[in-house]
Every structure is written in structure tokens, then in C-alpha cells.
Design a protein around this motif. Sequence first.
Motif, PDB file in Angstrom:
ATOM      1  N   THR A  49      62.673  64.011  73.472  1.00  8.68           N
ATOM      2  CA  THR A  49      62.354  65.217  72.713  1.00  8.68           C
ATOM      3  C   THR A  49      60.859  65.498  72.696  1.00  8.68           C
ATOM      4  OG1 THR A  49      64.313  64.974  71.312  1.00  8.68           O
ATOM      5  CG2 THR A  49      62.510  66.325  70.444  1.00  8.68           C
ATOM      6  N   VAL A  54      60.307  67.319  75.900  1.00  9.98           N
ATOM      7  CA  VAL A  54      60.964  68.625  75.936  1.00  9.98           C
ATOM      8  C   VAL A  54      60.236  69.631  75.052  1.00  9.98           C
ATOM      9  CG1 VAL A  54      63.076  69.868  75.309  1.00  9.98           C
ATOM     10  CG2 VAL A  54      63.227  67.692  76.528  1.00  9.98           C
ATOM     11  N   GLU A  55      59.743  69.169  73.916  1.00  3.62           N
ATOM     12  CA  GLU A  55      59.098  70.058  72.957  1.00  3.62           C
ATOM     13  C   GLU A  55      57.569  70.043  73.058  1.00  3.62           C
ATOM     14  OE1 GLU A  55      60.642  69.062  69.119  1.00  3.62           O
ATOM     15  OE2 GLU A  55      62.652  69.815  69.593  1.00  3.62           O
ATOM     16  N   ALA A  60      68.407  67.621  78.565  1.00  2.00           N
ATOM     17  CA  ALA A  60      67.012  67.839  78.944  1.00  2.00           C
ATOM     18  C   ALA A  60      66.928  68.748  80.169  1.00  2.00           C
ATOM     19  CB  ALA A  60      66.325  66.510  79.219  1.00  2.00           C
ATOM     20  N   GLN A  61      67.798  68.528  81.131  1.00  3.18           N
ATOM     21  CA  GLN A  61      67.813  69.355  82.331  1.00  3.18           C
ATOM     22  C   GLN A  61      68.199  70.796  81.992  1.00  3.18           C
ATOM     23  OE1 GLN A  61      70.497  66.957  84.704  1.00  3.18           O
ATOM     24  NE2 GLN A  61      68.825  66.274  86.009  1.00  3.18           N
ATOM     25  N   ARG A 120      67.567  72.390  79.183  1.00  2.00           N
ATOM     26  CA  ARG A 120      66.382  73.029  78.598  1.00  2.00           C
ATOM     27  C   ARG A 120      65.361  73.370  79.683  1.00  2.00           C
ATOM     28  NH1 ARG A 120      65.163  71.785  73.150  1.00  2.00           N
ATOM     29  NH2 ARG A 120      63.156  72.808  73.549  1.00  2.00           N
ATOM     30  N   PHE A 121      65.203  72.461  80.616  1.00  2.00           N
ATOM     31  CA  PHE A 121      64.252  72.663  81.711  1.00  2.00           C
ATOM     32  C   PHE A 121      64.670  73.862  82.561  1.00  2.00           C
ATOM     33  CE2 PHE A 121      61.927  70.130  85.302  1.00  2.00           C
ATOM     34  CZ  PHE A 121      61.027  71.168  85.435  1.00  2.00           C
TER      35      PHE A 121
END
Length: 205
Positions: free
Chosen positions: A70, A73-74, A133-134, A136-137
Motif C-alpha cells: 500500500t 500504491v499510494e 496492485a496490478q 490499480r497500476f
Amino acid sequence: MSGRRYHSPRRAEAAAATRQSILDAAKELFATHGYVATTVTRIAAAARVGTNTVYSSIGGKPQILIDLVTAGVEDPVADRTLARIAAADDARDIVVYAVEGVRRDSEKHADVIEILLDAASVDAHAAEVLRLAQERFRDALRATADRLAALGALREGLDAADATDVLWYYLGLSSWRVLVRENGWDWDTAERWLRNRTVAALLTG
């Protein structure tokens, strides 16, 4: 007598410091010994806290991994990059900003990305964290593709969905890993090569 809970800034700071120590210890152990081989007991010992403190502060290994991921990601780098892309009118600048932003984020969090990719191959919880995660990417890359499409800058035959796939191919997590970790390229060389290939694959002219 008031029913409100007393809030101690010092206690909150101590709890945050303990939590960070656990995350730091876990990251080092995951990187050195692997996600599967690392136990919560070992993380607790490295962080110099009790095992119960690990569970009460963060949780088990899956939650520890989520918290580590996280942070990447953030990372505010992503938001700043998307803001630059949204404000840009030159297609090549947009690709440059995208590659630069992904490089900075990937380099900054390279150890966690490596942990996640390795763990996902052997652990179902880690595989789910990787999937999220992918996702979000790819959403961020789709915003870049949409901006290029809105400017009419994509090569003939490409739409925003195609452009997102191209961006994922060149800028996804595995691309940097292959070039930097497996091929031994430095980050500047990898960024330059990926930028040139992405421009050539996406843009007209």
C-alpha cells in the motif's frame, strides 16, 4: 464523567513507531529469506517486540504484505504524475512523464515489488495482493492512454484499450525487473530505453 476516550499523542507516536519497526523488519526478512519462510515470530524478534504485538499492531503476514504494498500504491509520486499528464497537451511529454513517474515509483519501491512478485508465485494471499496492485497500476496507465487518445495522438489502429496494453507491456512491474534486476541495466538506461520504445509503439509521426 465524560465517556470520551483519552487520546495520548505520545502513545500514538509510540504505536506508530512500533508499527513501522515491524514493517521494516518484515520487509528485510521477506527480502532476505522469502515471504513463505519468514514467520511472524521471526518478524517480532527482529522488531524487538512480542509476537502478540505484531498481530495487535498490524496483523498476520498477509496484512503486513498489504501494508508494505500500500505504501507503494499510494505513493504521492503517482498522483503528481497523473496531474502532470492531465495538464499536458504534447503527446511525447505525456509519455515522458508516464515513464519517468513509473520509474521513480518502481525504483523507490523495488524491494517491495520484488518481494511481492516472488511471494505471489507461491502464496495465494500474496497473489491476490499482486492482482489488486496490478489493477490499480493499470487504472493509472489507462488514464495516460485516455489522455493520448483524447489528443488524437495514438498510432492508426490503436484505441485507448490497446494503448493501455502497450503501456502495461513496456512499463509493467515485470519490465523493470527484467531490465534492471535480470539484465543488470542501471535505472537511467532502462528508463531511456523504455521511453523510446513506448513513444515508438504508441505515437504517430
